[in-house]
Design an enzyme around this catalytic site. Structure first.
Site, PDB file in Angstrom:
ATOM      1  CD  GLN A   1     -32.712 -49.759 -12.040  1.00 60.25           C
ATOM      2  OE1 GLN A   1     -32.752 -50.176 -10.884  1.00 60.25           O
ATOM      3  NE2 GLN A   1     -33.669 -50.015 -12.900  1.00 60.25           N
TER       4      GLN A   1
ATOM      5  CG  HIS B   1     -27.042 -49.136 -10.432  1.00 60.34           C
ATOM      6  ND1 HIS B   1     -28.031 -50.079 -10.535  1.00 60.34           N
ATOM      7  CD2 HIS B   1     -27.527 -48.172  -9.614  1.00 60.34           C
ATOM      8  CE1 HIS B   1     -29.064 -49.703  -9.796  1.00 60.34           C
ATOM      9  NE2 HIS B   1     -28.789 -48.561  -9.237  1.00 60.34           N
TER      10      HIS B   1
ATOM     11  N   GLY C   1     -38.140 -53.125 -18.222  1.00 59.49           N
ATOM     12  CA  GLY C   1     -37.335 -54.240 -17.728  1.00 59.49           C
ATOM     13  C   GLY C   1     -36.589 -54.016 -16.438  1.00 59.49           C
ATOM     14  CB  THR C   2     -36.132 -51.938 -13.817  1.00 58.42           C
ATOM     15  OG1 THR C   2     -35.743 -51.879 -12.448  1.00 58.42           O
ATOM     16  CG2 THR C   2     -37.154 -50.851 -14.109  1.00 58.42           C
TER      17      THR C   2
HETATM   18  N1  APR Z   1     -37.927 -57.984 -21.421  1.00 57.51           N
HETATM   19  C1  APR Z   1     -38.370 -57.051 -20.510  1.00 57.51           C
HETATM   20  N2  APR Z   1     -38.322 -57.230 -19.168  1.00 57.51           N
HETATM   21  C2  APR Z   1     -37.818 -58.411 -18.745  1.00 57.51           C
HETATM   22  C3  APR Z   1     -37.343 -59.428 -19.626  1.00 57.51           C
HETATM   23  C4  APR Z   1     -37.405 -59.147 -21.023  1.00 57.51           C
HETATM   24  N3  APR Z   1     -36.973 -60.019 -21.944  1.00 57.51           N
HETATM   25  N4  APR Z   1     -36.897 -60.467 -18.876  1.00 57.51           N
HETATM   26  C5  APR Z   1     -37.097 -60.114 -17.568  1.00 57.51           C
HETATM   27  N5  APR Z   1     -37.656 -58.896 -17.497  1.00 57.51           N
HETATM   28  C6  APR Z   1     -38.007 -58.101 -16.312  1.00 57.51           C
HETATM   29  C7  APR Z   1     -38.388 -58.889 -15.077  1.00 57.51           C
HETATM   30  O1  APR Z   1     -39.783 -59.191 -15.079  1.00 57.51           O
HETATM   31  C8  APR Z   1     -38.015 -57.915 -13.955  1.00 57.51           C
HETATM   32  O2  APR Z   1     -39.088 -57.020 -13.684  1.00 57.51           O
HETATM   33  O3  APR Z   1     -36.854 -57.361 -15.965  1.00 57.51           O
HETATM   34  C9  APR Z   1     -36.843 -57.118 -14.560  1.00 57.51           C
HETATM   35  C10 APR Z   1     -35.470 -57.530 -14.044  1.00 57.51           C
HETATM   36  O4  APR Z   1     -35.400 -57.179 -12.677  1.00 57.51           O
HETATM   37  P1  APR Z   1     -34.019 -57.358 -11.884  1.00 57.51           P
HETATM   38  O5  APR Z   1     -33.434 -58.657 -12.215  1.00 57.51           O
HETATM   39  O6  APR Z   1     -34.323 -57.036 -10.462  1.00 57.51           O
HETATM   40  O7  APR Z   1     -33.068 -56.254 -12.540  1.00 57.51           O
HETATM   41  P2  APR Z   1     -33.022 -54.677 -12.259  1.00 57.51           P
HETATM   42  O8  APR Z   1     -34.359 -54.157 -11.856  1.00 57.51           O
HETATM   43  O9  APR Z   1     -32.370 -54.043 -13.416  1.00 57.51           O
HETATM   44  O10 APR Z   1     -32.036 -54.613 -10.995  1.00 57.51           O
HETATM   45  C11 APR Z   1     -31.700 -53.345 -10.499  1.00 57.51           C
HETATM   46  O11 APR Z   1     -30.204 -54.283  -8.900  1.00 57.51           O
HETATM   47  O12 APR Z   1     -28.803 -55.913  -8.504  1.00 57.51           O
HETATM   48  C12 APR Z   1     -28.841 -54.606  -8.729  1.00 57.51           C
HETATM   49  O13 APR Z   1     -27.188 -53.267  -9.706  1.00 57.51           O
HETATM   50  C13 APR Z   1     -28.109 -54.254 -10.010  1.00 57.51           C
HETATM   51  O14 APR Z   1     -28.763 -52.596 -11.641  1.00 57.51           O
HETATM   52  C14 APR Z   1     -29.214 -53.711 -10.906  1.00 57.51           C
HETATM   53  C15 APR Z   1     -30.298 -53.339  -9.937  1.00 57.51           C
END
Ligand code: APR
Length: 249
Positions: A89, A107, A178-179
């Site tokens: 993503q 994305h 990490g999402t």
């Molecule tokens: N290592 C692993 N995971 C981590 C770390 C780390 N160091 N730090 C944070 N996380 C985890 C958090 O616990 C959370 O579950 O990464 C995740 C981040 O989630 P979001 O901030 O929601 O990011 P993401 O899921 O990639 O967002 C998806 O949303 O805003 C849109 O386009 C944007 O691609 C993005 C999409």
């Protein structure tokens, strides 16, 4: 020694957090600081191109000074013993810079630009040096305002989703890193991986109720989590065997 398997990774902002790039929904996340509906929509770009382009130029500058971390590198290095596809993503290019050869961006990509009239017009999509800001008045091949080739919140993911869905269904091993699984197709993709294959989740957060049963949760940050996963991948995925044996008992 492990039999060569097709590992499919589904990654999010968390895998790039240890490279110094913000996640979005964590307490210090980007969407806590700015409203994405004001900055990351096609209508916002139309109404206020200066503001939207300034926001993305800032993110492009941050990416310019970021480096892949050990988690990205382990994903790439696993290609030595397994077939690896990354579905991400993330709009950063840290997987590619770490050496991953099969990367699908759900994305879009910050390193590319496209047309603000028709973003999927292939003749308008091109690489654009991160050091160079995208400015109001910069034109795409179709004469429209140039924009970053990323998916805005008021736009729909395209054909890549079908490709991603097929890959998740066909994976021999499926790994989520990490999402938060809160937007787009990612929350659906995790349900497509077969129940009889090793499925792992790497994330420091609590995921109870947010992921299908049967995932092995390595509750760590990406770098430490990928070190643990590498051991699994080098030894035939023993945690999964134990899990299935446990179920068999
Ligand atoms: N290592 C692993 N995971 C981590 C770390 C780390 N160091 N730090 C944070 N996380 C985890 C958090 O616990 C959370 O579950 O990464 C995740 C981040 O989630 P979001 O901030 O929601 O990011 P993401 O899921 O990639 O967002 C998806 O949303 O805003 C849109 O386009 C944007 O691609 C993005 C999409």
């Amino acid at each position: 020694m492990s039999v060569r398997q097709h590992i499919v990774f589904l990654t999010g902002a968390g895998i790039s957090a240890e490279s110094g790039l913000c996640t979005f929904r964590d307490p210090d996340g980007l969407w806590r600081q700015v409203d994405p509906l004001e900055l990351c929509t096609a209508s916002a770009l139309h109404e206020n191109p200066e503001k939207v382009l300034a926001f993305y130029n800032q993110r492009r500058r941050e990416l310019l000074s970021a480096r892949p971390n050990e988690a990205h590198r382990i994903v790439a290095e696993l290609e030595r013993i397994h077939d690896v596809t990354v579905i991400t993503q993330n709009v950063d290019d840290l997987h590619e810079r770490a050496g991953s050869r099969e990367v699908i961006h759900l994305h879009g990509e910050l390193t590319k630009v496209t047309s603000s009239r028709s973003r999927l017009n292939l003749s308008c999509i091109k690489d654009f040096p991160l050091a160079r800001p995208i400015l109001p008045g910069d034109l795409a091949a179709d004469g429209s305002q140039l924009r970053p080739a990323v998916l805005f919140f008021d736009e729909y993911p395209t054909f890549v989703s079908e490709q991603a869905a097929r890959l998740c269904r066909e994976a021999d091993v499926f790994v989520v890193v990490g999402t938060s699984l809160s937007v787009g197709v990612a929350p659906d993709l995790v349900h497509l991986a077969r129940k009889d294959v090793p499925r792992y989740l790497i994330d420091p957060d609590d995921f109870s109720g947010r992921i299908p049963d049967g995932f092995i949760h390595l509750r760590e940050k990406a770098v430490e989590g990928m070190r643990l996963f590498r051991k699994e991948a080098e030894n035939g995925f023993p945690s999964f065997t134990r899990f299935m044996d446990g179920k068999a008992d």
